[in-house]
Design an enzyme around this catalytic site. Structure first.
Site, PDB file in Angstrom:
ATOM      1  N   ILE A 143      34.022  25.625  57.069  1.00  0.00           N
ATOM      2  CA  ILE A 143      34.075  27.205  56.563  1.00  0.00           C
ATOM      3  C   ILE A 143      35.818  27.152  56.614  1.00  0.00           C
ATOM      4  O   ILE A 143      36.914  26.141  57.096  1.00  0.00           O
ATOM      5  CB  ILE A 143      34.012  27.988  57.811  1.00  0.00           C
ATOM      6  CG1 ILE A 143      34.106  29.389  58.013  1.00  0.00           C
ATOM      7  CG2 ILE A 143      34.228  27.679  59.229  1.00  0.00           C
ATOM      8  CD1 ILE A 143      32.839  30.494  58.289  1.00  0.00           C
ATOM      9  N   SER A 144      36.245  27.150  54.859  1.00  0.00           N
ATOM     10  CA  SER A 144      37.733  27.435  55.109  1.00  0.00           C
ATOM     11  C   SER A 144      38.143  28.743  55.749  1.00  0.00           C
ATOM     12  O   SER A 144      37.955  29.291  56.796  1.00  0.00           O
ATOM     13  CB  SER A 144      37.878  28.049  53.796  1.00  0.00           C
ATOM     14  OG  SER A 144      37.492  27.197  52.629  1.00  0.00           O
ATOM     15  N   LYS A 145      39.526  28.301  56.438  1.00  0.00           N
ATOM     16  CA  LYS A 145      40.467  29.282  57.354  1.00  0.00           C
ATOM     17  C   LYS A 145      40.287  30.881  56.536  1.00  0.00           C
ATOM     18  O   LYS A 145      40.773  30.774  55.330  1.00  0.00           O
ATOM     19  CB  LYS A 145      41.725  28.864  57.032  1.00  0.00           C
ATOM     20  CG  LYS A 145      41.980  27.550  57.568  1.00  0.00           C
ATOM     21  CD  LYS A 145      43.717  27.082  57.401  1.00  0.00           C
ATOM     22  CE  LYS A 145      44.282  25.485  57.942  1.00  0.00           C
ATOM     23  NZ  LYS A 145      45.718  25.373  57.508  1.00  0.00           N
ATOM     24  N   ARG A 165      33.032  36.649  60.919  1.00  0.00           N
ATOM     25  CA  ARG A 165      33.161  35.445  61.572  1.00  0.00           C
ATOM     26  C   ARG A 165      32.329  34.491  62.047  1.00  0.00           C
ATOM     27  O   ARG A 165      31.902  33.566  61.189  1.00  0.00           O
ATOM     28  CB  ARG A 165      34.513  34.949  60.932  1.00  0.00           C
ATOM     29  CG  ARG A 165      34.413  34.011  60.472  1.00  0.00           C
ATOM     30  CD  ARG A 165      36.463  33.124  60.284  1.00  0.00           C
ATOM     31  NE  ARG A 165      36.615  31.877  59.361  1.00  0.00           N
ATOM     32  CZ  ARG A 165      37.128  30.785  60.269  1.00  0.00           C
ATOM     33  NH1 ARG A 165      37.072  30.816  61.711  1.00  0.00           N
ATOM     34  NH2 ARG A 165      37.356  29.593  59.809  1.00  0.00           N
TER      35      ARG A 165
END
Length: 257
Positions: A97-99, A71
Site C-alpha cells: 500500500i503506497s505512502k 487507512r
C-alpha cells in the site's frame, strides 16, 4: 457505455463467506480490526492530514478524502499502529500500500486535468485505477471522482480489496479482475487514469481510453534506470507529457495471476 458494468461488493452480503475466504490462500484473511483511540480516531487522521499539508499537498478535496478514509482498515492487524505513518506497508503477494504522501500527490496531480479547468471544487469524472491492491486508493478516489473503475491482475488482492471495501458500500466504485496493461475499454473514455505500478512506458491502450481533457498519472522508467512520475495530458492538439520526481513502485506486469 457499452456492455454491462462489473459488479461491486455493495451487491454482496456484508460478511465474507467461507467460500470467499477460501479463494485467498496466498493472502491470509485479516482478523477484524476494532477501532481504538490510538489508531483510528479522527485526531490520528487529522495529524496525518496536517503532515500532508506541510509536505505540500494543497488541494482541499484530496486532504478531505485522506482525512475521511480509514487507512488502518486496509492493512494487516499487526501493522495498524503504522497505518497513519508516511510509509508504504506490505499487503501480500509482494505488493504494498503506497505512502499517504504518494497517494495524495498522485491524486492531486490527477485533479489538475484540464477537464476541471476553472472548476477547482468539482469532482473529476470517471477514473480508471490500474492496480487495486488492497483497495485503499480506490476508496480515496471515490471521494474526488464521480465513478471509479479499478483493475487488479492478482486474484488474491482483487478478492481482498472486495472484502476491504464491502463495508463502505461505495456504489460508484467497480472492481475488476483483469490485465491492467490493456486498461478497460468498456468504461472509456476516462477523465483520469492513475497507476500503482510502473513499466518501461505508459501503455498506448491507456492513452486511447483517455478522454480529451483527461490526464494520466503513472510511474514509468526514467532515463537513469529508476522510475519517475509521468503526467500525460490528452488535448485537442495531441498528447503532452511531463516527467516529474523520482518514485519507486512495483513493476507493471501483464496477464492475470
Amino acid at each position: 457505455m457499452a456492455g454491462q458494468r462489473p459488479g461491486f461488493p455493495v451487491r454482496l452480503t456484508p460478511t465474507a463467506s467461507a467460500a470467499t475466504r477460501g479463494r485467498l490462500p496466498a493472502v491470509p484473511a485479516k482478523p477484524t480490526v476494532h477501532s481504538t483511540p490510538s489508531m483510528a480516531s479522527d485526531a490520528v487522521r487529522a495529524r496525518m492530514v496536517q503532515r500532508l499539508a506541510a509536505q505540500g499537498i494543497a488541494d482541499a478535496r484530496v486532504l478531505r478524502a485522506m482525512g475521511t478514509v480509514e487507512r488502518h482498515l486496509f492493512v494487516d492487524s499487526a501493522l495498524v499502529n503504522q497505518a497513519y505513518e508516511d510509509t508504504s506497508l506490505p499487503i501480500g503477494l509482494g505488493q504494498t500500500i503506497s505512502k499517504p504522501n504518494v497517494v495524495s500527490r498522485m491524486i492531486e496531480l490527477l485533479l489538475g486535468a484540464s477537464a476541471l479547468a476553472g472548476k477547482p471544487g468539482d469532482r473529476l469524472g470517471r477514473v480508471l485505477e490500474i492496480g487495486t491492491g488492497c483497495g485503499y486508493q480506490a476508496a480515496v478516489l471515490s471521494h474526488v471522482a464521480t465513478e471509479v473503475y479499478s483493475i487488479e491482475r492478482l486474484r488474491g488482492l482483487h478478492e481482498r480489496a472486495r472484502t476491504n471495501l464491502r463495508p463502505f458500500r461505495l456504489a460508484t466504485v467497480h472492481l475488476l479482475l483483469g490485465d491492467g496493461m490493456i486498461g478497460y475499454a468498456k468504461g472509456a473514455p476516462y477523465a483520469g487514469i492513475i497507476a500503482a505500478a510502473g513499466g518501461e512506458a505508459v501503455p498506448e491502450a491507456w492513452i486511447t481510453q483517455l478522454a480529451v481533457g483527461g490526464r494520466i498519472v503513472a510511474p514509468t522508467q526514467s532515463a537513469t534506470g529508476g522510475q519517475a512520475l509521468v503526467v500525460i495530458d490528452k488535448t485537442a492538439r495531441g498528447v503532452e507529457r511531463r516527467i516529474l520526481e523520482a518514485v519507486h513502485f512495483v513493476p507493471l506486469k501483464s496477464g492475470i495471476a
